[in-house]
Design a protein around this motif. Structure first.
Motif, PDB file in Angstrom:
ATOM      1  N   LEU A 185      18.062  73.042  46.167  1.00 61.13           N
ATOM      2  CA  LEU A 185      19.641  72.532  46.585  1.00 61.13           C
ATOM      3  C   LEU A 185      19.663  71.402  45.801  1.00 61.13           C
ATOM      4  O   LEU A 185      20.931  70.821  45.656  1.00 61.13           O
ATOM      5  CB  LEU A 185      20.134  73.084  47.679  1.00 61.13           C
ATOM      6  N   ASP A 186      18.588  70.404  46.388  1.00 54.33           N
ATOM      7  CA  ASP A 186      19.458  68.886  45.546  1.00 54.33           C
ATOM      8  C   ASP A 186      19.148  68.964  43.815  1.00 54.33           C
ATOM      9  O   ASP A 186      19.933  68.083  43.604  1.00 54.33           O
ATOM     10  CB  ASP A 186      17.615  68.424  45.476  1.00 54.33           C
ATOM     11  N   ASP A 187      18.665  69.747  43.260  1.00 52.58           N
ATOM     12  CA  ASP A 187      19.263  70.594  41.628  1.00 52.58           C
ATOM     13  C   ASP A 187      19.973  70.254  41.653  1.00 52.58           C
ATOM     14  O   ASP A 187      20.761  70.264  40.348  1.00 52.58           O
ATOM     15  CB  ASP A 187      18.146  70.929  41.309  1.00 52.58           C
ATOM     16  N   ILE A 188      20.547  71.603  42.417  1.00 52.43           N
ATOM     17  CA  ILE A 188      22.136  72.124  42.213  1.00 52.43           C
ATOM     18  C   ILE A 188      23.323  71.300  42.425  1.00 52.43           C
ATOM     19  O   ILE A 188      24.331  71.297  41.845  1.00 52.43           O
ATOM     20  CB  ILE A 188      22.064  73.236  43.177  1.00 52.43           C
ATOM     21  N   PRO A 240      26.507  72.626  33.723  1.00 54.16           N
ATOM     22  CA  PRO A 240      26.472  73.956  33.889  1.00 54.16           C
ATOM     23  C   PRO A 240      25.401  74.915  33.471  1.00 54.16           C
ATOM     24  O   PRO A 240      24.918  75.400  34.109  1.00 54.16           O
ATOM     25  CB  PRO A 240      28.132  74.892  32.744  1.00 54.16           C
ATOM     26  N   GLN A 241      25.195  74.415  32.235  1.00 50.51           N
ATOM     27  CA  GLN A 241      23.615  74.804  32.038  1.00 50.51           C
ATOM     28  C   GLN A 241      22.555  74.314  33.076  1.00 50.51           C
ATOM     29  O   GLN A 241      21.567  74.697  33.240  1.00 50.51           O
ATOM     30  CB  GLN A 241      22.681  74.310  30.734  1.00 50.51           C
ATOM     31  N   ALA A 254      18.942  75.670  37.672  1.00 52.67           N
ATOM     32  CA  ALA A 254      18.968  75.348  39.618  1.00 52.67           C
ATOM     33  C   ALA A 254      19.037  76.722  39.770  1.00 52.67           C
ATOM     34  O   ALA A 254      18.555  76.683  41.203  1.00 52.67           O
ATOM     35  CB  ALA A 254      19.813  73.809  39.637  1.00 52.67           C
ATOM     36  N   PHE A 255      20.662  77.003  39.624  1.00 51.24           N
ATOM     37  CA  PHE A 255      20.590  78.077  40.225  1.00 51.24           C
ATOM     38  C   PHE A 255      19.580  79.534  40.205  1.00 51.24           C
ATOM     39  O   PHE A 255      19.190  80.209  41.372  1.00 51.24           O
ATOM     40  CB  PHE A 255      22.519  78.555  40.221  1.00 51.24           C
ATOM     41  N   ALA A 260      33.753  72.191  42.972  1.00 49.25           N
ATOM     42  CA  ALA A 260      34.295  71.682  44.557  1.00 49.25           C
ATOM     43  C   ALA A 260      33.826  73.352  45.085  1.00 49.25           C
ATOM     44  O   ALA A 260      33.833  72.479  46.593  1.00 49.25           O
ATOM     45  CB  ALA A 260      36.436  71.708  44.479  1.00 49.25           C
ATOM     46  N   LEU A 261      34.347  73.979  44.225  1.00 46.08           N
ATOM     47  CA  LEU A 261      34.029  75.439  45.683  1.00 46.08           C
ATOM     48  C   LEU A 261      32.369  75.358  45.509  1.00 46.08           C
ATOM     49  O   LEU A 261      31.664  75.600  46.244  1.00 46.08           O
ATOM     50  CB  LEU A 261      34.264  76.463  45.294  1.00 46.08           C
ATOM     51  N   ALA A 262      31.483  75.395  44.769  1.00 48.95           N
ATOM     52  CA  ALA A 262      30.245  75.343  44.156  1.00 48.95           C
ATOM     53  C   ALA A 262      29.217  73.920  44.949  1.00 48.95           C
ATOM     54  O   ALA A 262      28.935  74.784  45.611  1.00 48.95           O
ATOM     55  CB  ALA A 262      29.887  74.888  42.810  1.00 48.95           C
ATOM     56  N   ASN A 263      29.786  72.976  45.379  1.00 51.46           N
ATOM     57  CA  ASN A 263      29.739  71.650  46.298  1.00 51.46           C
ATOM     58  C   ASN A 263      30.267  72.214  48.023  1.00 51.46           C
ATOM     59  O   ASN A 263      29.404  71.929  48.921  1.00 51.46           O
ATOM     60  CB  ASN A 263      30.568  70.628  45.547  1.00 51.46           C
ATOM     61  N   TYR A 264      30.736  73.597  48.144  1.00 51.32           N
ATOM     62  CA  TYR A 264      31.502  73.611  49.581  1.00 51.32           C
ATOM     63  C   TYR A 264      30.285  74.671  49.601  1.00 51.32           C
ATOM     64  O   TYR A 264      29.860  73.930  50.837  1.00 51.32           O
ATOM     65  CB  TYR A 264      33.134  74.165  49.308  1.00 51.32           C
TER      66      TYR A 264
END
Length: 161
Positions: free
Chosen positions: A104-107, A116-117, A122-123, A64-68
């Motif tokens: 960002l699309d990949d993330i 996670p991998q 992507a990061f 949720a935080l990562a999406n935000y």
């Protein structure tokens, strides 16, 4: 985290913010661009903090935080491109879109899959995109990396149970 390390981390973070504010706003303004309410360096400094928080959110699977943070980072890039379509001779808006959007699309796909991998891969791509854009924009001395230490001791990154 030891108090001395925390204090040094916070001092470094504050230095980054103050350095961004020291760049004259007029030097960064694009000809013919909509009047920007904020300097490009300020947008990018905020984006750097989002990058850091996004990295930590992904490391602890707080989707949720990562999406935000991904949403906010995308908005920052869109704002930078809108207000600074061209910086000097660099087609900045095109560069930002071509570098940041695919990463960002990949993330976002990794977040949706709670992978996670895939997120880590992507990061890394996003981080490389930041550095590629910096090189192309003539500020290659601004090198971004995957975060190793958070200055945000006042935020909990693991998701709530």
């Amino acid at each position: 985290m030891k108090p001395v390390v925390l204090a040094l981390s916070m001092a470094l973070a504050l230095s980054v913010i103050l350095a961004a504010y020291s760049v004259p706003h007029a030097q960064q303004r694009s000809e013919g661009a909509e009047t920007a309410p904020v300097a490009l360096a300020d947008i990018m400094s905020a984006t750097q903090f989002r990058h850091l928080k996004l990295g930590y959110a992904g490391q602890v699977a707080n989707w949720a935080l990562a999406n935000y943070e991904t949403t906010l980072m995308r908005q920052s890039f869109e704002e930078a491109a809108r207000f600074y379509p061209k910086v000097g001779n660099v087609p900045f808006a095109d560069l930002v879109k071509s570098k940041s959007t695919p990463a960002l699309d990949d993330i976002e796909r990794a977040i949706a899959a709670k992978d996670p991998q895939g997120f880590a891969t992507a990061f890394q791509r996003l981080t490389a995109a930041c550095n590629s854009c910096h090189e192309a924009s003539g500020v290659g001395f601004v090198v971004i990396r995957v975060p190793t230490l958070s200055p945000f001791s006042n935020q909990v990154f693991p998701p709530k149970p």
